[in-house]
Every structure is written in C-alpha cells, then in structure tokens.
Motif scaffolding. Structure first.
Motif, short mmCIF file in Angstrom:
data_model
loop_
_atom_site.label_atom_id
_atom_site.label_comp_id
_atom_site.label_asym_id
_atom_site.label_seq_id
_atom_site.Cartn_x
_atom_site.Cartn_y
_atom_site.Cartn_z
N ARG A 151 0.82 -1.21 0.00
CA ARG A 151 0.00 0.00 0.00
C ARG A 151 0.85 1.26 0.00
NH1 ARG A 151 -3.80 -1.55 5.00
NH2 ARG A 151 -1.84 -2.58 5.59
N ASP A 154 1.66 1.95 -3.63
CA ASP A 154 0.47 2.41 -4.34
C ASP A 154 0.16 3.86 -4.00
OD1 ASP A 154 -0.08 0.02 -5.73
OD2 ASP A 154 -1.18 -0.82 -4.02
N ILE A 155 0.23 4.19 -2.71
CA ILE A 155 -0.06 5.56 -2.27
C ILE A 155 0.95 6.54 -2.86
CG2 ILE A 155 -0.05 7.08 -0.25
CD1 ILE A 155 -1.21 4.66 1.34
N ALA A 157 2.68 6.30 -5.67
CA ALA A 157 2.42 6.50 -7.10
C ALA A 157 1.18 7.37 -7.31
CB ALA A 157 2.25 5.15 -7.79
N GLN A 158 0.13 7.06 -6.56
CA GLN A 158 -1.12 7.80 -6.71
C GLN A 158 -0.96 9.27 -6.35
OE1 GLN A 158 -3.74 5.53 -4.19
NE2 GLN A 158 -3.70 3.74 -5.56
N ARG A 159 -0.06 9.56 -5.41
CA ARG A 159 0.13 10.94 -4.95
C ARG A 159 0.54 11.86 -6.10
NH1 ARG A 159 1.06 12.69 0.32
NH2 ARG A 159 -0.15 10.83 0.84
N GLY A 161 -0.15 10.97 -9.39
CA GLY A 161 -0.97 10.62 -10.55
C GLY A 161 -0.33 9.61 -11.48
N HIS A 163 0.85 5.45 -12.39
CA HIS A 163 0.54 4.05 -12.16
C HIS A 163 1.81 3.39 -11.66
CE1 HIS A 163 -0.64 -0.12 -12.72
NE2 HIS A 163 -1.88 0.27 -12.93
N CYS A 167 6.45 3.23 -12.50
CA CYS A 167 7.31 3.91 -11.54
C CYS A 167 8.62 3.16 -11.34
CB CYS A 167 6.61 4.04 -10.18
SG CYS A 167 5.22 5.18 -10.17
#
Length: 205
Positions: A151, A154-155, A157-159, A161, A163, A167
C-alpha cells in the motif's frame, strides 16, 4: 508519443539521499559507558520502531519509550533521557550528488520521497534544507503502513498521478525493493550513485 521509461521516481531517504555516520550511535554508547549496540537495540526494537514508523506512536512518544527502556542500563531515568537527547541531536549527511541527480530528474518526471519514518521527518527535512527537494513526501507515520507493505508504493504513485507499473522505486533495503517489484514497480536496490545514474539515464537523454 511519450518515450520516457517511467512516469515517476519513488526514492527512499536513509541510505540513498541521506547517510548516517555508522559510528555515531555507537560513540554515544561509549560516552555513556554502555556496550556498543545498546542504544540501537533499544531504539530500533522491531515492535517499538514499527509503532513509530506507522504513526501509532509520535516521534516524541517513541523517544520517551526508548529512554524508559534504557533507564536500567544507564543507571537512572535522567541519564537515559540525556542519552536520548544526545541521540536525537545527531544529524546525518546529505548526499549532494544524489540530490542533484534527483533535481535533474524532476525536470522530466515527479520524484517522490518514500520513507519509513517517524512524525519528525518533515521537520527534519526542513532543518537539513530538503523540504523542497521532492514533488511529494510519503512519510509512513502519516499513512499508517510501512514498507514493505504494498500500500505504501500504491499511495506514493497515486500521490503524483502515476501508475505503479510505470514507476521506478529506489531503496537500499533489498526486501523493500523486492516488495515494490512484486507490486508492479521497477525496482533498484541502491548501492552507489553511478549505478543510479545508469538506471535513470534514459529519463535524462
């Protein structure tokens, strides 16, 4: 068409950007008449450290508990608190070559700091002049989970924008790199600056 190999770089802090003197903590043990490794064993105890880097304890609470653990071997609670105060005052060395490389990368893609850290991280970054060195900072104490939990990746990468599969993840801990790779990122087990330069060169060409 975008030909960049990655859409973001996710980078560890200690051991990559920031380096601690390996003898610093041992020198405090010696100064307090303790066996080398005593302070580290108390501070980096698995359960206690995990509570600190997942935010269940604040940095201040963590350090107070470390002092409590050390009190019997230091001879008194006061001596233990003085030792923890001295330890808290230590600062590491910023690897300016890595910082310069990350700054160059930021002209092409976002760079996210991803650190298993306590609630002190943000203030420490400001104190050493790195509070503006990243596009985002993922401090595990703020999100409640720590590497190698997927997680975290994932967090991060999402921060920005991105995928996770697009990365690059850089860390000096092999287990964290393996976990990031299993989650879909491209992983680099950091060894030295030239290795990192070679990996990111397609981003800068």
């Amino acid at each position: 068409m975008d030909t960049l190999p990655f859409d973001a770089v996710l980078c560890d802090f200690d051991g990559v950007v920031h380096l601690w003197d390996p003898d610093g903590i041992n020198s405090l043990d010696r100064a307090w008449g303790l066996t080398e490794g005593t302070l580290a064993a108390a501070a980096f105890d698995g359960d206690l450290l995990q509570a600190a880097v997942t935010g269940r304890l604040s940095d201040e609470q963590w350090r107070r508990q470390v002092a409590q653990v050390l009190a019997p071997v230091c001879g008194s609670p006061e001596q233990a608190r003085e030792l923890v105060k001295a330890w808290s005052g230590l600062t590491g060395r910023v690897d300016t070559d890595v910082v310069e490389l990350l700054a160059a990368l930021r002209t092409r893609v976002p760079v996210v700091l991803v650190s298993n850290a306590t609630t002190r991280l943000e203030a420490y970054l400001a104190a050493i002049g790195l509070d503006e060195a990243f596009d985002a900072v993922i401090n595990t104490a703020r999100i409640g989970v720590a590497k190698p939990d997927r997680r975290v990746f994932d967090i991060a990468a999402q921060r920005v924008g991105a995928h996770l599969k697009r990365c690059l993840f850089v860390d000096d801990t092999a287990g964290h790199v393996t976990a990031a790779q299993a989650a879909g990122a491209t992983g680099v087990h950091y060894q030295h600056i030239e290795q990192l330069r070679a990996v990111v060169s397609p981003l800068l060409d």
